[in-house]
Design a protein around this motif. Structure first.
Motif, PDB file in Angstrom:
ATOM      1  N   GLN A 209       0.871  -1.160  -0.089  1.00  0.00           N
ATOM      2  CA  GLN A 209       0.048   0.055  -0.069  1.00  0.00           C
ATOM      3  C   GLN A 209       0.903   1.221   0.140  1.00  0.00           C
ATOM      4  O   GLN A 209       0.501   2.225  -0.603  1.00  0.00           O
ATOM      5  CB  GLN A 209      -0.943   0.022   1.204  1.00  0.00           C
ATOM      6  CG  GLN A 209      -1.919  -0.884   1.278  1.00  0.00           C
ATOM      7  CD  GLN A 209      -3.075  -1.127   2.624  1.00  0.00           C
ATOM      8  OE1 GLN A 209      -2.956   0.041   3.072  1.00  0.00           O
ATOM      9  NE2 GLN A 209      -3.126  -2.226   2.904  1.00  0.00           N
ATOM     10  N   GLU A 212       2.453   1.931  -3.437  1.00  0.00           N
ATOM     11  CA  GLU A 212       1.311   2.438  -4.191  1.00  0.00           C
ATOM     12  C   GLU A 212       1.273   3.865  -3.917  1.00  0.00           C
ATOM     13  O   GLU A 212       1.311   4.910  -4.881  1.00  0.00           O
ATOM     14  CB  GLU A 212       0.023   1.722  -4.140  1.00  0.00           C
ATOM     15  CG  GLU A 212       0.002   0.280  -4.705  1.00  0.00           C
ATOM     16  CD  GLU A 212      -1.459  -0.394  -4.396  1.00  0.00           C
ATOM     17  OE1 GLU A 212      -1.989   0.201  -3.919  1.00  0.00           O
ATOM     18  OE2 GLU A 212      -1.258  -1.787  -4.614  1.00  0.00           O
ATOM     19  N   ALA A 213       1.327   4.152  -2.711  1.00  0.00           N
ATOM     20  CA  ALA A 213       1.077   5.724  -2.314  1.00  0.00           C
ATOM     21  C   ALA A 213       2.191   6.561  -2.793  1.00  0.00           C
ATOM     22  O   ALA A 213       2.102   7.486  -3.547  1.00  0.00           O
ATOM     23  CB  ALA A 213       0.970   5.771  -0.828  1.00  0.00           C
ATOM     24  N   GLU A 215       4.323   5.642  -5.535  1.00  0.00           N
ATOM     25  CA  GLU A 215       4.143   5.683  -6.904  1.00  0.00           C
ATOM     26  C   GLU A 215       3.213   6.746  -7.406  1.00  0.00           C
ATOM     27  O   GLU A 215       3.178   7.258  -8.638  1.00  0.00           O
ATOM     28  CB  GLU A 215       3.869   4.446  -7.503  1.00  0.00           C
ATOM     29  CG  GLU A 215       5.057   3.230  -7.499  1.00  0.00           C
ATOM     30  CD  GLU A 215       4.700   1.958  -7.477  1.00  0.00           C
ATOM     31  OE1 GLU A 215       3.403   1.765  -8.200  1.00  0.00           O
ATOM     32  OE2 GLU A 215       5.320   1.194  -7.869  1.00  0.00           O
ATOM     33  N   THR A 216       2.044   7.305  -6.709  1.00  0.00           N
ATOM     34  CA  THR A 216       1.098   8.156  -7.030  1.00  0.00           C
ATOM     35  C   THR A 216       1.251   9.413  -6.407  1.00  0.00           C
ATOM     36  O   THR A 216       0.249  10.170  -6.184  1.00  0.00           O
ATOM     37  CB  THR A 216      -0.308   7.869  -6.803  1.00  0.00           C
ATOM     38  OG1 THR A 216      -0.475   7.175  -5.767  1.00  0.00           O
ATOM     39  CG2 THR A 216      -0.567   6.304  -7.847  1.00  0.00           C
ATOM     40  N   ILE A 217       2.487   9.589  -5.660  1.00  0.00           N
ATOM     41  CA  ILE A 217       2.489  10.855  -4.760  1.00  0.00           C
ATOM     42  C   ILE A 217       2.301  12.299  -5.490  1.00  0.00           C
ATOM     43  O   ILE A 217       1.808  13.078  -4.665  1.00  0.00           O
ATOM     44  CB  ILE A 217       4.044  10.633  -4.055  1.00  0.00           C
ATOM     45  CG1 ILE A 217       3.966  11.672  -2.715  1.00  0.00           C
ATOM     46  CG2 ILE A 217       4.944  11.184  -5.043  1.00  0.00           C
ATOM     47  CD1 ILE A 217       4.957  11.332  -1.883  1.00  0.00           C
ATOM     48  N   SER A 218       2.529  12.397  -6.862  1.00  0.00           N
ATOM     49  CA  SER A 218       2.297  13.569  -7.295  1.00  0.00           C
ATOM     50  C   SER A 218       0.814  13.873  -7.391  1.00  0.00           C
ATOM     51  O   SER A 218       0.561  15.101  -7.684  1.00  0.00           O
ATOM     52  CB  SER A 218       2.884  13.413  -8.710  1.00  0.00           C
ATOM     53  OG  SER A 218       2.549  12.530  -9.518  1.00  0.00           O
ATOM     54  N   TYR A 219       0.160  12.844  -7.269  1.00  0.00           N
ATOM     55  CA  TYR A 219      -1.441  13.258  -7.180  1.00  0.00           C
ATOM     56  C   TYR A 219      -2.059  13.233  -5.661  1.00  0.00           C
ATOM     57  O   TYR A 219      -3.271  13.445  -6.067  1.00  0.00           O
ATOM     58  CB  TYR A 219      -2.192  12.052  -8.035  1.00  0.00           C
ATOM     59  CG  TYR A 219      -1.536  11.929  -9.310  1.00  0.00           C
ATOM     60  CD1 TYR A 219      -1.756  12.821 -10.484  1.00  0.00           C
ATOM     61  CD2 TYR A 219      -0.886  10.809  -9.854  1.00  0.00           C
ATOM     62  CE1 TYR A 219      -1.066  12.952 -11.763  1.00  0.00           C
ATOM     63  CE2 TYR A 219      -0.004  10.560 -11.010  1.00  0.00           C
ATOM     64  CZ  TYR A 219      -0.607  11.589 -12.087  1.00  0.00           C
ATOM     65  OH  TYR A 219       0.208  11.476 -13.223  1.00  0.00           O
ATOM     66  N   ARG A 220      -1.292  13.065  -4.812  1.00  0.00           N
ATOM     67  CA  ARG A 220      -1.765  12.866  -3.561  1.00  0.00           C
ATOM     68  C   ARG A 220      -2.334  14.304  -3.171  1.00  0.00           C
ATOM     69  O   ARG A 220      -1.831  15.229  -3.417  1.00  0.00           O
ATOM     70  CB  ARG A 220      -0.913  12.401  -2.332  1.00  0.00           C
ATOM     71  CG  ARG A 220      -1.492  12.088  -1.214  1.00  0.00           C
ATOM     72  CD  ARG A 220      -0.301  11.166  -0.292  1.00  0.00           C
ATOM     73  NE  ARG A 220      -1.020  10.783   0.718  1.00  0.00           N
ATOM     74  CZ  ARG A 220      -1.646   9.664   1.108  1.00  0.00           C
ATOM     75  NH1 ARG A 220      -1.854   8.576  -0.181  1.00  0.00           N
ATOM     76  NH2 ARG A 220      -2.105   9.202   2.031  1.00  0.00           N
ATOM     77  N   ARG A 221      -3.492  14.244  -2.333  1.00  0.00           N
ATOM     78  CA  ARG A 221      -4.289  15.510  -1.767  1.00  0.00           C
ATOM     79  C   ARG A 221      -3.335  16.188  -0.801  1.00  0.00           C
ATOM     80  O   ARG A 221      -2.822  15.624  -0.116  1.00  0.00           O
ATOM     81  CB  ARG A 221      -5.536  15.010  -1.053  1.00  0.00           C
ATOM     82  CG  ARG A 221      -6.190  16.061  -0.521  1.00  0.00           C
ATOM     83  CD  ARG A 221      -7.628  15.459   0.259  1.00  0.00           C
ATOM     84  NE  ARG A 221      -8.117  16.484   0.784  1.00  0.00           N
ATOM     85  CZ  ARG A 221      -8.236  16.861   2.299  1.00  0.00           C
ATOM     86  NH1 ARG A 221      -7.404  16.030   3.035  1.00  0.00           N
ATOM     87  NH2 ARG A 221      -8.984  17.854   2.775  1.00  0.00           N
TER      88      ARG A 221
END
Length: 262
Positions: A209, A212-213, A215-221
């Motif tokens: 988990q 995955e976070a 890898e997508t950190i540029s989209y994180r709130r």
């Protein structure tokens, strides 16, 4: 691009350490990574007169005065200057720690106390919207011993995200975009140590988990905070300003309600 990782856990075989090493591995694919393992470094968490060879006022020790004077003179203690440089150069900061007694480990709080140097990392004209990290990101990866149910808004431990708000505010104070923290529950609880329950038997899904976070950190709130212009000349929230947290609100909280007697 540069990333800096800070780990605050005393055991190098701990789950927190595993998370931090995964962070280092994954970020190294796209960042120049530096790593501060505070316990392994034996980081000294409390500021005191002995850190400063040339103290202005021998009759009393004022932390901010000494920090600023030495920052301006280029004589900040060597270990702190090195840590501050890693922080200043970071485009992304990742901080790993367990939630202990509803707060961060003392060594991490001491790292903030000493490395957030008054005069170089922040000052009155260099904070909040004007902080030197504006536009840069930080994220905290936090573990709790109790379950997600116990750490929910109506759980016996209280809402973990509410506990984290003031803990992470110093990073907003120096200008970072504070990303929504990543919290993993049920790790290393006292109940497990005491044999009351089985604890969390399989940690790999949690590692996945976190991967995955990252890898997508540029989209994180990004955690919403009030901007500087939401406050008036007395530094109080304007009537029409948005409210994002009970910590800064138009509603006064307290004194605490009195419990009803049996």
């Amino acid at each position: 691009m540069k990333a800096h990782i800070v780990l605050a856990h005393p055991e190098h075989k701990s789950f927190n350490s595993s998370l931090a090493r995964m962070t280092e591995q994954l970020l190294s694919e796209s960042y120049e990574v530096t790593f501060s393992d505070l316990y392994a470094m034996r980081f000294d968490p409390y500021d005191r007169p002995e850190h400063y060879d040339d103290q202005r006022d021998l009759a009393g020790f004022h932390v901010q005065s000494e920090q600023r004077r030495h920052a301006e003179a280029g004589t900040t203690p060597t270990d702190i200057a090195a840590e501050a440089d890693r922080l200043i150069n970071a485009d992304l900061l990742v901080v790993h720690f367990p939630l202990w007694w509803f707060g961060m480990p003392a060594i991490l709080k001491g790292w903030i106390d000493r490395v957030f140097v008054y005069g170089s990392v922040y000052k009155s004209t260099m904070r909040h919207d004007l902080g030197i990290w504006r536009g840069k990101k930080m994220i905290a990866c936090v573990t709790t011993g109790s379950s997600s149910d116990a750490c929910s808004h109506d759980g016996i431990e209280g809402d973990t995200y509410l506990h984290l708000w003031p803990l992470l505010y110093p990073f907003r104070y120096i200008g970072f975009d504070v990303l929504e923290p990543f919290v993993l529950h049920g790790v290393g609880s006292t109940s497990y140590l005491e044999g009351i329950d089985q604890g969390l038997g399989e940690l790999k899904p949690l590692l996945d988990q976190w991967g995955e976070a990252l890898e997508t950190i540029s989209y994180r709130r990004v955690t919403p905070y009030n901007r500087d212009d939401d406050f008036d000349g007395k530094k109080q929230l304007k009537t029409a300003a948005a409210i994002y947290s009970p910590f800064i609100s138009s509603t006064k909280h307290g004194p605490w309600p009195v419990a009803e007697s049996d």
